[in-house]
Design a protein around this motif. Structure first.
Motif, PDB file in Angstrom:
ATOM      1  N   ARG A   1       0.817  -1.212   0.000  1.00 52.82           N
ATOM      2  CA  ARG A   1       0.000   0.000   0.000  1.00 52.82           C
ATOM      3  C   ARG A   1       0.856   1.270   0.000  1.00 52.82           C
ATOM      4  O   ARG A   1       0.568   2.229  -0.692  1.00 52.82           O
ATOM      5  CB  ARG A   1      -0.919  -0.030   1.227  1.00 52.82           C
ATOM      6  N   GLN A   2       1.948   1.265   0.784  1.00 58.37           N
ATOM      7  CA  GLN A   2       2.811   2.446   0.857  1.00 58.37           C
ATOM      8  C   GLN A   2       3.496   2.717  -0.483  1.00 58.37           C
ATOM      9  O   GLN A   2       3.593   3.848  -0.934  1.00 58.37           O
ATOM     10  CB  GLN A   2       3.856   2.263   1.964  1.00 58.37           C
TER      11      GLN A   2
ATOM     12  N   TYR B   1       1.043   4.239  -2.815  1.00 56.14           N
ATOM     13  CA  TYR B   1       0.796   5.663  -2.505  1.00 56.14           C
ATOM     14  C   TYR B   1       1.898   6.541  -3.099  1.00 56.14           C
ATOM     15  O   TYR B   1       1.620   7.595  -3.696  1.00 56.14           O
ATOM     16  CB  TYR B   1       0.719   5.851  -0.992  1.00 56.14           C
ATOM     17  N   LEU B   2       3.138   6.110  -2.966  1.00 57.06           N
ATOM     18  CA  LEU B   2       4.257   6.904  -3.496  1.00 57.06           C
ATOM     19  C   LEU B   2       4.220   6.971  -5.020  1.00 57.06           C
ATOM     20  O   LEU B   2       4.450   8.026  -5.617  1.00 57.06           O
ATOM     21  CB  LEU B   2       5.583   6.299  -3.030  1.00 57.06           C
TER      22      LEU B   2
ATOM     23  N   SER C   1       1.627   6.681  -6.962  1.00 57.32           N
ATOM     24  CA  SER C   1       0.445   7.384  -7.468  1.00 57.32           C
ATOM     25  C   SER C   1       0.652   8.890  -7.571  1.00 57.32           C
ATOM     26  O   SER C   1      -0.135   9.580  -8.218  1.00 57.32           O
ATOM     27  CB  SER C   1      -0.760   7.086  -6.569  1.00 57.32           C
ATOM     28  N   LYS C   2       1.716   9.405  -6.944  1.00 52.84           N
ATOM     29  CA  LYS C   2       1.998  10.843  -7.048  1.00 52.84           C
ATOM     30  C   LYS C   2       2.422  11.227  -8.459  1.00 52.84           C
ATOM     31  O   LYS C   2       2.164  12.343  -8.915  1.00 52.84           O
ATOM     32  CB  LYS C   2       3.103  11.234  -6.058  1.00 52.84           C
TER      33      LYS C   2
END
Length: 625
Positions: A422-423, A426-427, A429-430
């Protein structure tokens, strides 16, 4: 032999008087002092500072070597006797030039304590030092050719000295930034092309460029040719061969112009610091509109980080070479822009610790970059180091060029894995569009991340890579039990596919004394200790020549296996030479006797090149979890 006679006469004449000794002593003292004084402040084991000041040291020392070569002959009246000898004019000129060049080589040889001291204090890059000395010889030879010609113009040594200094100074500063500011834009490129300094800067950092070598060779030939013509004018010809000089000048310009279109570059640095990747070059060549890069660096930087600005300029020079017509860059003063404008641009003021006059203080600085393309912009707020700057810059440029973000797919057969990543998601997806995909929905995917997959996905991966796309593949050859107490070999279903790509993951876990700590609980006590199952790749284990890991200082790869390469693969990350493999069913307890057999380095991650595609293979998914 006749050239050698002139060479021997001129070279020995340097040592028949105090000139050689005074020049050599003064040159070594000045160059050594100007280099050593800031060397310890910069805290960098290289000779860039030495080579940056060398052209200005040359400016006053090399004219002193050549000023007497013709002027003294004229003053003492021996020039007529010289021309009556059975020697051609070019032999006389070459003999004098080679004598002065030999004296220059002697001066550079006497600077050997400088690289010796650097080697004792740190780990310098030998390729960069060799490139710097090669550039120093070419630049010095150009100064000497100019000085030899100027010496033939007057019988007064002082006038010859001043003429040489003026000519060389003009050719040095003509390409500097402060000159370019007040020069019409159409002439800036031409002036930089003529500049001795701009061609030297590239070689001095360890990059041999055929354009620079051709420029110096042509400049040396031109002034030696003019010197020969001047000798003919003195003896046999009273009417100057103006037409021949113009033709020669035209040929020299034509050769240099052709060299701009067909050239070769060799990066001598160990980590290939000034070699852009093929992806970056392809992106820069695809620019349709001008790309402007503004660097906002504070005017006064502490010595220990002042090298960052220089390294940024070096990298941007490489970008400029890759796209000379579309890319422009400049360094702007943040104080002139104002604090409010800097906030609007998204560049923060950062505080750094500075030791000055034995006192520790803090200094507020700007170290950011803004990239403009059409009506859009991207920002790199702070440049902490330049190891991964190419990746950051190219990523931002690619984002500006793309109408939409690059589509990255995540492929797995195990839904439990998704929570662990998940982390990472998230990174990513920026900067990218990230989505969970299957082997049937890979058409729109530009890059694929795959882990926890089996044989059913192998054909889909093979077809994906054969299309020339990129795959980031994480494979666990050892299955860690749910209770975390043991690990056992497992069949991943990808063995045949990896074999086709020239790789094999060996069953077993890599254990390494160079490892990270792990936490364990005993009763109500929590303690931490070095855990060999968590190999830690340090600088020696990271392939710094590759941009993927160039900016990483260290990396922990828990529960890794060894990758054996049989094709054209490149190792990215490797364990220390003291590591070993534990095979079969392995207990993960930290308190147990280990076999510690066959200690050697093992590949933990590698880049494979199957056909048009590229695969980054990591023998562990745990580092990403």
């Amino acid at each position: 032999m006749r050239i050698y006679a002139i060479f021997k006469k001129e070279f020995s004449s340097y040592f028949s008087s105090p000139i050689a000794y005074i020049l050599a002593f003064s040159f070594l003292m000045v160059s050594g002092y100007l280099f050593i004084k800031p060397f310890f402040l910069l805290n960098s084991a290289d000779m860039r500072q030495f080579f940056e000041i060398l052209p200005w040291i040359y400016l006053f020392f090399l004219p002193a070597i050549t000023m007497r070569l013709w002027s003294e002959e004229k003053k003492q009246g021996t020039i007529e006797l010289l021309f009556t000898l059975p020697l051609s004019n070019y032999e006389i000129v070459l003999g004098k030039f080679l004598a002065s060049l030999a004296f220059l080589l002697l001066l550079l040889f006497l600077t050997f304590p400088i690289p010796l001291i650097i080697a004792l204090l740190g780990s310098p890059d030998p390729g960069a030092i060799l490139g710097g000395y090669a550039g120093s010889i070419l630049l010095g030879a150009s100064f000497l050719a100019i000085g030899l010609f100027c010496s033939s113009l007057s019988s007064n040594q002082i006038i010859s000295f001043i003429l040489t200094v003026f000519t060389c100074f003009l050719l040095l500063i003509i390409g500097e930034e402060f000159v370019a500011i007040g020069t019409p834009q159409i002439l800036v490129g031409f002036f930089r092309f003529l500049s001795l300094g701009s061609h030297f800067n590239s070689i001095a950092r360890g990059v041999l460029d055929s354009r620079d070598i051709i420029y110096y060779s042509c400049l040396i030939y031109l002034f030696l040719y003019l010197n020969i013509r001047k000798c003919e004018n003195t003896t046999r010809r009273r009417s100057e061969a103006f037409l021949l000089v113009i033709i020669t000048l035209g040929l020299v310009l034509a050769i240099n112009c052709l060299s701009l279109f067909w050239f070769q570059r060799i990066d001598l640095t160990d980590a290939k610091l000034y070699s852009l990747s093929s992806s970056t070059k392809k992106i820069l060549k695809g620019l349709d509109e001008p790309l402007n890069i503004n660097c906002y660096f504070s005017k006064t930087l502490p010595p220990d980080i002042s090298g960052i600005k220089r390294d940024v300029k070096d990298i941007l020079d490489e970008y400029k070479i890759a796209s000379p017509k579309k890319l422009r860059y400049s360094f702007c003063d943040p104080d002139v822009e104002g604090e409010e404008n800097m906030k609007l641009l998204g560049i923060p003021r950062v505080s750094v610790s500075v030791i000055e006059k034995d006192k520790l203080s803090s200094q507020n600085l700007y170290l950011g970059i803004v990239i403009y393309y059409e009506n859009r912009q991207e920002v790199i707020p702070v440049i902490k180091d330049t190891g991964s700057l190419e990746y950051e810059l190219t990523s931002k440029v690619l984002k500006l060029l793309s109408e939409r973000s690059t589509f990255v797919g995540f492929l797995t057969d195990d839904e439990k894995i998704l929570a662990n990543f998940r982390q990472i998601g998230y990174l990513l997806s920026k900067d990218y569009q990230l989505s969970i995909v299957s082997t049937a929905t890979l058409n729109n995917v530009g890059t694929l991340i795959a882990t926890g997959i089996g044989e059913s996905s192998a054909e889909g991966l093979k077809g994906f890579v054969e299309e020339g796309k990129g795959l980031f593949l994480l494979v666990d050859k050892m299955k860690v039990a749910d209770n975390g107490l043991s690990a056992s070999p497992q069949d991943t279903g990808l063995e045949r596919l990896l074999a086709e790509w020239g790789a094999e993951i060996k069953p077993g876990l890599i254990l390494d004394p160079s490892c990270a700590n792990a936490s364990f609980q005993s009763g109500q006590n929590l303690f931490s200790l070095p855990y060999p199952f968590f190999p830690k790749a340090s600088e020696a284990g990271l392939n710094k020549a590759h941009p993927i890991v160039r900016g990483i200082e260290s990396l922990v790869l828990p529960y890794s296996s060894a990758i054996k390469l049989s094709g054209k693969g490149i190792s990215l990350i490797s364990s220390s030479p003291s590591s070993w493999i534990e095979r079969g069913a392995v207990s993960l307890s930290p308190n147990q006797p280990f076999s510690m057999e066959e200690k050697r380095s093992h590949n933990l991650a590698a880049v494979l090149f199957p056909g048009k595609g590229k695969v980054v293979l990591v023998a562990s998914s745990w580092f990403a979890k």
